[in-house]
Write a protein that holds these residues in place. Structure first.
Motif, PDB file in Angstrom:
ATOM      1  N   GLY A 125      37.946  41.673  14.570  1.00 29.61           N
ATOM      2  CA  GLY A 125      38.668  41.471  15.825  1.00 29.61           C
ATOM      3  C   GLY A 125      37.837  40.729  16.851  1.00 29.61           C
ATOM      4  N   GLU A 126      36.562  41.084  16.943  1.00 31.48           N
ATOM      5  CA  GLU A 126      35.689  40.462  17.937  1.00 31.48           C
ATOM      6  C   GLU A 126      35.397  38.999  17.626  1.00 31.48           C
ATOM      7  OE1 GLU A 126      32.713  43.856  19.369  1.00 31.48           O
ATOM      8  OE2 GLU A 126      33.004  43.797  17.195  1.00 31.48           O
ATOM      9  N   THR A 141      25.137  38.237  15.855  1.00 34.73           N
ATOM     10  CA  THR A 141      25.007  39.261  16.890  1.00 34.73           C
ATOM     11  C   THR A 141      26.209  39.157  17.822  1.00 34.73           C
ATOM     12  OG1 THR A 141      23.720  37.814  18.333  1.00 34.73           O
ATOM     13  CG2 THR A 141      22.482  39.241  16.849  1.00 34.73           C
ATOM     14  N   VAL A 142      26.716  40.301  18.258  1.00 37.30           N
ATOM     15  CA  VAL A 142      27.851  40.336  19.182  1.00 37.30           C
ATOM     16  C   VAL A 142      27.529  41.345  20.284  1.00 37.30           C
ATOM     17  CG1 VAL A 142      30.309  40.806  19.478  1.00 37.30           C
ATOM     18  CG2 VAL A 142      29.492  39.824  17.334  1.00 37.30           C
ATOM     19  N   VAL A 143      27.589  40.875  21.525  1.00 37.30           N
ATOM     20  CA  VAL A 143      27.382  41.744  22.682  1.00 37.30           C
ATOM     21  C   VAL A 143      28.594  41.573  23.597  1.00 37.30           C
ATOM     22  CG1 VAL A 143      25.939  42.227  24.694  1.00 37.30           C
ATOM     23  CG2 VAL A 143      24.880  41.530  22.535  1.00 37.30           C
ATOM     24  N   THR A 144      29.218  42.690  23.958  1.00 37.35           N
ATOM     25  CA  THR A 144      30.365  42.667  24.855  1.00 37.35           C
ATOM     26  C   THR A 144      30.017  43.439  26.115  1.00 37.35           C
ATOM     27  OG1 THR A 144      31.877  42.578  22.979  1.00 37.35           O
ATOM     28  CG2 THR A 144      32.812  43.208  25.101  1.00 37.35           C
ATOM     29  N   ASN A 145      30.276  42.815  27.258  1.00 37.96           N
ATOM     30  CA  ASN A 145      30.024  43.443  28.548  1.00 37.96           C
ATOM     31  C   ASN A 145      31.251  43.202  29.408  1.00 37.96           C
ATOM     32  OD1 ASN A 145      29.077  44.472  30.915  1.00 37.96           O
ATOM     33  ND2 ASN A 145      27.456  42.964  31.206  1.00 37.96           N
ATOM     34  N   GLY A 146      32.123  44.202  29.464  1.00 39.58           N
ATOM     35  CA  GLY A 146      33.367  44.034  30.212  1.00 39.58           C
ATOM     36  C   GLY A 146      34.194  42.912  29.601  1.00 39.58           C
ATOM     37  N   PRO A 147      34.602  41.928  30.410  1.00 38.73           N
ATOM     38  CA  PRO A 147      35.433  40.844  29.896  1.00 38.73           C
ATOM     39  C   PRO A 147      34.625  39.750  29.185  1.00 38.73           C
ATOM     40  CG  PRO A 147      35.070  40.507  32.219  1.00 38.73           C
ATOM     41  CD  PRO A 147      34.431  41.832  31.862  1.00 38.73           C
ATOM     42  N   HIS A 148      33.311  39.871  29.164  1.00 39.08           N
ATOM     43  CA  HIS A 148      32.458  38.830  28.581  1.00 39.08           C
ATOM     44  C   HIS A 148      31.991  39.218  27.191  1.00 39.08           C
ATOM     45  CE1 HIS A 148      32.366  37.006  32.516  1.00 39.08           C
ATOM     46  NE2 HIS A 148      32.011  38.179  33.022  1.00 39.08           N
ATOM     47  N   ARG A 149      31.957  38.232  26.285  1.00 41.27           N
ATOM     48  CA  ARG A 149      31.472  38.455  24.925  1.00 41.27           C
ATOM     49  C   ARG A 149      30.518  37.326  24.564  1.00 41.27           C
ATOM     50  NH1 ARG A 149      36.048  39.490  21.693  1.00 41.27           N
ATOM     51  NH2 ARG A 149      35.660  41.631  22.284  1.00 41.27           N
ATOM     52  N   TRP A 150      29.356  37.702  24.055  1.00 38.38           N
ATOM     53  CA  TRP A 150      28.372  36.724  23.595  1.00 38.38           C
ATOM     54  C   TRP A 150      28.223  36.876  22.089  1.00 38.38           C
ATOM     55  CZ3 TRP A 150      27.926  39.392  28.124  1.00 38.38           C
ATOM     56  CH2 TRP A 150      27.809  38.629  29.273  1.00 38.38           C
TER      57      TRP A 150
END
Length: 83
Positions: free
Chosen positions: A11-12, A62-71
């Protein structure tokens, strides 16, 4: 830390790799093996997720999600082919 398979990132990564991200083929920068995202081992913590190569344990994604932001980083992927 929770250990899952690559399906956990589907999904991400759908925005990056297409609607069936688990089938995206990736060539590992470390060992050169080719495999689908769904075949990787995913280590998930509160900080994010790391997908590792099934052949050599190289960090592929690597996947980092912070609120509405995704890296999304792909440090260990030499090439990727969406489905």
């Amino acid at each position: 830390m929770t250990v899952l398979d690559g399906n956990a990132l589907a999904g991400e990564l759908a925005e990056v790799l297409g609607p069936d991200a688990t089938r995206a083929q990736m060539r590992c920068r470390g060992c050169g093996s080719v495999g689908a995202l769904g075949e990787t081992r995913v280590y998930r913590t509160a900080m994010g997720a790391v997908a590792r190569c099934h052949g050599c344990d190289e960090v592929l994604v690597t996947v980092v999600t912070n609120g509405p932001h995704r890296w999304v980083g792909m440090p260990g992927v030499r090439v990727v082919s969406p489905t």
